[in-house]
Scaffold this motif. Structure first.
Motif, mmCIF file in Angstrom:
data_model
loop_
_atom_site.group_PDB
_atom_site.id
_atom_site.type_symbol
_atom_site.label_atom_id
_atom_site.label_comp_id
_atom_site.label_asym_id
_atom_site.label_seq_id
_atom_site.Cartn_x
_atom_site.Cartn_y
_atom_site.Cartn_z
ATOM 1 N N MET A 1 0.842 -1.185 0.000
ATOM 2 C CA MET A 1 0.000 0.000 0.000
ATOM 3 C C MET A 1 0.886 1.247 0.000
ATOM 4 O O MET A 1 1.885 1.314 0.689
ATOM 5 C CB MET A 1 -0.902 -0.019 1.228
ATOM 6 N N MET A 2 0.470 2.212 -0.773
ATOM 7 C CA MET A 2 1.229 3.459 -0.883
ATOM 8 C C MET A 2 1.028 4.300 0.371
ATOM 9 O O MET A 2 -0.104 4.424 0.857
ATOM 10 C CB MET A 2 0.742 4.220 -2.122
ATOM 11 N N PRO A 3 2.095 4.900 0.905
ATOM 12 C CA PRO A 3 1.919 5.812 2.040
ATOM 13 C C PRO A 3 0.901 6.890 1.682
ATOM 14 O O PRO A 3 0.858 7.350 0.528
ATOM 15 C CB PRO A 3 3.320 6.395 2.241
ATOM 16 N N PRO A 4 0.064 7.321 2.629
ATOM 17 C CA PRO A 4 -1.067 8.209 2.333
ATOM 18 C C PRO A 4 -0.728 9.497 1.593
ATOM 19 O O PRO A 4 -1.514 9.958 0.790
ATOM 20 C CB PRO A 4 -1.644 8.528 3.715
ATOM 21 N N ALA A 5 0.415 10.084 1.828
ATOM 22 C CA ALA A 5 0.736 11.363 1.198
ATOM 23 C C ALA A 5 1.250 11.210 -0.234
ATOM 24 O O ALA A 5 1.549 12.196 -0.884
ATOM 25 C CB ALA A 5 1.771 12.109 2.032
ATOM 26 N N TYR A 6 1.331 9.964 -0.737
ATOM 27 C CA TYR A 6 1.924 9.726 -2.041
ATOM 28 C C TYR A 6 0.934 9.053 -2.981
ATOM 29 O O TYR A 6 0.015 8.378 -2.552
ATOM 30 C CB TYR A 6 3.177 8.854 -1.895
ATOM 31 N N GLU A 7 1.182 9.257 -4.265
ATOM 32 C CA GLU A 7 0.337 8.670 -5.300
ATOM 33 C C GLU A 7 1.220 8.012 -6.347
ATOM 34 O O GLU A 7 2.271 8.555 -6.701
ATOM 35 C CB GLU A 7 -0.501 9.783 -5.937
ATOM 36 N N LEU A 8 0.805 6.863 -6.832
ATOM 37 C CA LEU A 8 1.508 6.188 -7.924
ATOM 38 C C LEU A 8 0.761 6.426 -9.224
ATOM 39 O O LEU A 8 -0.461 6.374 -9.255
ATOM 40 C CB LEU A 8 1.561 4.680 -7.674
ATOM 41 N N ARG A 9 1.531 6.647 -10.271
ATOM 42 C CA ARG A 9 0.929 6.794 -11.602
ATOM 43 C C ARG A 9 1.860 6.176 -12.629
ATOM 44 O O ARG A 9 3.065 6.033 -12.387
ATOM 45 C CB ARG A 9 0.670 8.260 -11.919
ATOM 46 N N PRO A 10 1.311 5.811 -13.784
ATOM 47 C CA PRO A 10 2.183 5.329 -14.854
ATOM 48 C C PRO A 10 3.131 6.446 -15.295
ATOM 49 O O PRO A 10 2.769 7.626 -15.286
ATOM 50 C CB PRO A 10 1.221 4.967 -15.984
ATOM 51 N N ALA A 11 4.325 6.071 -15.675
ATOM 52 C CA ALA A 11 5.282 7.053 -16.187
ATOM 53 C C ALA A 11 4.870 7.502 -17.590
ATOM 54 O O ALA A 11 4.032 6.865 -18.245
ATOM 55 C CB ALA A 11 6.680 6.431 -16.219
ATOM 56 N N THR A 12 5.455 8.600 -18.027
ATOM 57 C CA THR A 12 5.296 9.087 -19.396
ATOM 58 C C THR A 12 6.694 9.409 -19.927
ATOM 59 O O THR A 12 7.631 9.586 -19.146
ATOM 60 C CB THR A 12 4.431 10.366 -19.474
ATOM 61 N N PRO A 13 6.860 9.527 -21.239
ATOM 62 C CA PRO A 13 8.167 9.926 -21.754
ATOM 63 C C PRO A 13 8.660 11.259 -21.170
ATOM 64 O O PRO A 13 9.861 11.446 -20.977
ATOM 65 C CB PRO A 13 7.950 10.020 -23.263
ATOM 66 N N ALA A 14 7.739 12.155 -20.851
ATOM 67 C CA ALA A 14 8.117 13.458 -20.287
ATOM 68 C C ALA A 14 8.745 13.344 -18.898
ATOM 69 O O ALA A 14 9.360 14.297 -18.417
ATOM 70 C CB ALA A 14 6.887 14.370 -20.231
ATOM 71 N N ASP A 15 8.626 12.190 -18.255
ATOM 72 C CA ASP A 15 9.230 12.005 -16.930
ATOM 73 C C ASP A 15 10.742 11.812 -17.002
ATOM 74 O O ASP A 15 11.420 11.892 -15.973
ATOM 75 C CB ASP A 15 8.605 10.800 -16.212
#
Length: 154
Positions: free
Chosen positions: A1-15
């Motif tokens: 589980m992700m710590p509450p203050a953080y969010e996971l998202r798919p990467a993009t080429p712009a990352d």
């Protein structure tokens, strides 16, 4: 589980540029040559970015093996030193394991240098089988430690 203050998202080429700007600092040595832009250009859909209140807190670059239909591979992971030990890396790995299972992959693999004891200890805690250093893994004069973990049956 992700710590509450953080969010996971798919990467993009712009990352790529934000990762390139911090990776050497986060690792404490020059490692950017091990992470060329092509990984974000071609494997962003299977890679992850962890974002927190201060911006990018971590990243995981991984892909589904095009040659080994049962395998997925984690190529590179970075977590900001300010948030280490807070569960960000574990959450990214667990999300990648879920992605691998959804694509009928049963094994996740990775490698590291034998001197990277922090990575070796983390992978052991995550349930990976850890090899002894494999001489010549990336050619003469190199040795790498391999990691392998089952992520479930199809």
């Amino acid at each position: 589980m992700m710590p509450p203050a953080y969010e996971l998202r798919p990467a993009t080429p712009a990352d790529y540029d934000p990762i390139a700007a911090v990776v050497d600092e986060w690792w404490g040595r020059p490692v950017l040559p091990s992470l060329p832009r092509l990984f974000l250009d071609h494997f962003h859909r299977t890679s992850l970015i962890a974002e927190g209140p201060a911006g990018m807190a971590g990243f995981l670059i991984g892909f589904l093996s095009p040659s080994e239909p049962d395998e997925a591979y984690i190529h590179f992971v970075g977590v900001s030193p300010q948030v280490r030990t807070g569960g960000v890396a574990r959450a990214m790995y667990e999300r990648f394991f879920d992605l691998a299972r959804r694509h009928d992959r049963r094994v996740v693999k990775a490698i590291t240098s034998p001197v990277n004891q922090t990575s070796i200890a983390f992978h052991r805690r995550m349930g990976f089988e850890v090899s002894e250093p494999v001489p010549g893994y990336n050619g003469p004069g190199t040795a790498l430690v391999t990691f392998s973990r089952s992520v479930g049956d199809r």
